[in-house]
Design a protein around this motif. Structure first.
Motif, mmCIF file in Angstrom:
data_model
loop_
_atom_site.group_PDB
_atom_site.id
_atom_site.type_symbol
_atom_site.label_atom_id
_atom_site.label_comp_id
_atom_site.label_asym_id
_atom_site.label_seq_id
_atom_site.Cartn_x
_atom_site.Cartn_y
_atom_site.Cartn_z
ATOM 1 N N GLU A 155 0.633 -0.899 -0.250
ATOM 2 C CA GLU A 155 0.019 0.278 -0.006
ATOM 3 C C GLU A 155 0.532 1.313 -0.226
ATOM 4 O O GLU A 155 0.200 2.642 -0.222
ATOM 5 C CB GLU A 155 -0.999 0.179 1.131
ATOM 6 C CG GLU A 155 -2.202 -0.746 1.286
ATOM 7 C CD GLU A 155 -2.988 -1.229 0.067
ATOM 8 O OE1 GLU A 155 -2.508 -0.055 -0.601
ATOM 9 O OE2 GLU A 155 -3.866 -2.327 0.037
ATOM 10 N N ASP A 216 -9.909 -3.820 0.058
ATOM 11 C CA ASP A 216 -9.623 -3.645 -1.218
ATOM 12 C C ASP A 216 -9.952 -4.344 -2.274
ATOM 13 O O ASP A 216 -9.164 -3.585 -3.513
ATOM 14 C CB ASP A 216 -7.712 -5.154 -0.707
ATOM 15 C CG ASP A 216 -7.368 -4.260 0.105
ATOM 16 O OD1 ASP A 216 -7.212 -4.555 0.955
ATOM 17 O OD2 ASP A 216 -5.935 -4.043 -0.167
ATOM 18 N N GLU A 245 -2.320 -6.290 -5.843
ATOM 19 C CA GLU A 245 -4.127 -6.798 -4.934
ATOM 20 C C GLU A 245 -4.040 -7.538 -5.239
ATOM 21 O O GLU A 245 -5.149 -8.184 -4.080
ATOM 22 C CB GLU A 245 -5.024 -6.016 -6.153
ATOM 23 C CG GLU A 245 -5.954 -5.205 -5.261
ATOM 24 C CD GLU A 245 -5.151 -3.954 -4.075
ATOM 25 O OE1 GLU A 245 -5.161 -4.811 -2.777
ATOM 26 O OE2 GLU A 245 -4.834 -3.677 -4.373
ATOM 27 N N HIS A 248 -3.640 -9.283 -1.673
ATOM 28 C CA HIS A 248 -3.815 -8.156 -0.863
ATOM 29 C C HIS A 248 -5.745 -9.365 -0.636
ATOM 30 O O HIS A 248 -5.896 -9.306 0.718
ATOM 31 C CB HIS A 248 -4.588 -6.833 -0.585
ATOM 32 C CG HIS A 248 -2.790 -6.607 -1.067
ATOM 33 N ND1 HIS A 248 -2.985 -4.977 -1.120
ATOM 34 C CD2 HIS A 248 -1.505 -6.887 -0.915
ATOM 35 C CE1 HIS A 248 -1.756 -4.918 -1.673
ATOM 36 N NE2 HIS A 248 -1.525 -5.821 -1.616
#
Ligand code: BYC
Ligand code: FE
Ligand code: FE
Length: 483
Positions: A155, A216, A245, A248
């Motif tokens: 992030e 997310d 991503e 995540h």
């Protein structure tokens, strides 16, 4: 090699955008860097800045093998600028400029709109790190602690990604916005983060897994929409962010799944047939499924607010301008202009929820992205329910209705139950504790949050993962705390 495949990994700022040939932007980033490190030390994972963490670092944008795993102290993580390779001859795929060559520079008339999109996207990234900064201290295992820190450093890198675009393409305004991104703070009364959900707390690991699954995933949807952008540097940036991503989302989905596995296993071993017998389930030191459902209701509804209003001229303008597309725009088959089409929208009329078939599709783009999001969430919930079903436990998790517990958009003014029935204030107040986490739930969950820091060990309330990160064995020391 296509443009953008070579990563300069030796300098202070690893990048595949040839920063060395761009003295102005290199200087701006180097000037911003110390403030970023100060922010990370102040607001990043509290108590673990010296620990050696087994992290993956992006060293290439080649889909096969872009990451290198190694022990790193987080403040020394190589936060780089990485864009997906440029696609030769890429055309704008939607809106008024459909079919024109994708822009390599910012079209002057869209500067303001683009800046706003980049700043909002950028603001969420450090916000999530701030929200999660206390969690290291109660990690249920070194494996989970490492995953938390991996998400956090990435992030951080996503913030770098937006700051690069701001500084390269927005000049002085961009440099000011980049400073502001380090100044706002999640939950701060005077200078909060921009979007509601990013000022909420992430007080425990159940919230963390729900956040990475639900919130997310908003990141994924928004990045997919921005990856369609006619502004090519934004598109390439988002395409690479999406590869990160995916991890995540994995952390969130498998985290909740492992909680469910452990709860079901403990209930079966104890011969508990009624999963809603909370006292007996909690006596086993695991999380009862009704509490998980309430946590899920909270994080799902908070995240739905991030899609903005169902009917939005901002969204129509961004689409028309070719800046923000639909989810997988390039796979959809229609005119990609949406001039005469409509899209069905759930609306609130005279206190009732109705389906309005007459909304111009351009105005309904937030609703459409939210619909795609709900479908994506449902897939994960179905996989969770398979685990419960296989254990023979009579309980199913369900996504609440989109009107439930909302603060933004059509349903902000009403209260609705998880089935979507509109309620008066009294009925809402009388039942709220059945649907959202109660003080008692939070107390119980917080009480379970005791750190487990022996390699290969897991807290009572979560199962071990099936495979390790980077195929490491079960006893692998993912974080070296005392080095
Ligand atoms: N809170 O036309 P409207 C991620 C404001 S997550 C507060 O309805 P629009 C991540 C709005 O700003 C992805 N204010 O909405 C996840 C506007 O104000 P102004 C982040 C809100 O603009 C986990 C007014 O209401 N990326 O990456 O169509 C960890 C009317 O707005 C909210 C993006 O969101 C809210 N929830 O859509 C780490 C992509 N909602 O300007 C990271 C970029 C609306 O009139 N952002 N407002 O004063 C966008 O595309 C859009 O700005 C939004 C809102 C989808 C957020
Ligand atoms: Fe992100
Ligand atoms: Fe993320």
């Amino acid at each position: 090699m296509p443009d953008g495949m070579n990563v300069d990994y030796d300098g202070l700022i690893p990048n595949n955008v040839d920063l060395n040939a761009d003295a102005r932007v290199k200087k701006a980033l180097e000037t911003w860097h110390p403030g970023y490190i100060d922010w990370w030390k102040d607001m990043g994972p509290e108590g673990f800045q010296e620990a050696l963490v087994y992290l993956r670092t992006a060293v290439s944008v080649d889909p096969k093998g872009w990451a290198k795993f190694d022990y790193v102290r987080m403040p020394e993580y190589k936060w780089g600028i990485l864009l997906a390779p440029r696609v030769e001859g890429r055309l704008i795929g939607f809106g008024a400029h459909k079919g024109e060559p994708a822009w390599q520079d910012i079209p002057g008339e869209y500067r303001g709109m683009l800046r706003r999109l980049m700043v909002i996207q950028g603001d969420t990234e450090p916000a999530s790190v701030e929200q999660q900064r206390h969690l290291g201290k109660t990690a249920p295992s070194l494996y989970d602690m490492r995953n938390l820190f991996q998400v956090n450093v990435e992030e951080g890198r996503h913030l770098w990604a937006m700051v690069y675009l701001l500084q390269k393409y927005m000049g002085r305004d961009g440099r000011e916005e980049a400073e502001e991104l380090l100044r706002r703070r999640s939950g701060d009364a005077d200078s909060p983060r921009m979007l509601g959900a990013f000022n909420e707390q992430t007080p425990d690991w159940v919230s963390f897994f729900m956040f990475t699954f639900f919130t997310d995933r908003d990141g994924k949807m928004q990045l997919e929409a921005l990856a369609q952008s006619g502004f090519d540097p934004l598109s390439r940036t988002c395409r690479f962010m999406l590869t990160e991503e995916a991890h995540h989302m994995f952390v969130g989905e498998t985290g909740v799944q492992r909680i469910i596995e452990r709860s079901c296993e403990a209930m079966r071993a104890a011969g508990i047939d009624d999963p809603t017998d909370t006292d007996r389930v909690r006596a086993l030191g695991v999380i009862d499924l009704p509490t998980l459902q309430r946590k899920m209701n909270l994080h799902f509804s908070l995240t739905l607010d991030l899609f903005g209003s169902e009917v939005s001229t901002n969204a129509a303008n961004a689409y028309n301008a070719g800046l923000k597309g639909r989810y997988r725009e390039d796979k959809l088959e229609d005119d990609h202009r949406l001039i005469d089409s409509t899209y069905p929208v759930l609306r609130c009329k005279d206190g009732a929820i109705i389906r309005d078939e007459s909304v111009p599709a351009l105005s309904a783009l937030n609703m459409r992205l939210r619909d795609d999001y709900v479908t994506d969430c449902q897939g994960g919930v179905n996989r969770w329910n398979k685990v419960i079903e296989r254990a023979g436990i009579p309980f199913r998790l369900t996504l609440p209705h989109v009107a439930f517990n909302r603060r933004i958009g059509e349903f902000a003014a009403i209260e609705a139950d998880p089935e979507g029935r509109v309620l008066d204030a009294g009925a809402w107040a009388a039942n709220r504790d059945r649907w959202l986490p109660t003080a008692d739930d939070n107390l119980y969950v917080t009480g379970l949050m005791k750190p487990v820091d022996a390699a290969g060990a897991y807290a009572s309330w979560i199962a071990a993962p099936k495979v390790g990160i980077d195929n490491k064995p079960g006893h692998f020391e993912y974080v070296k705390l005392w080095s």
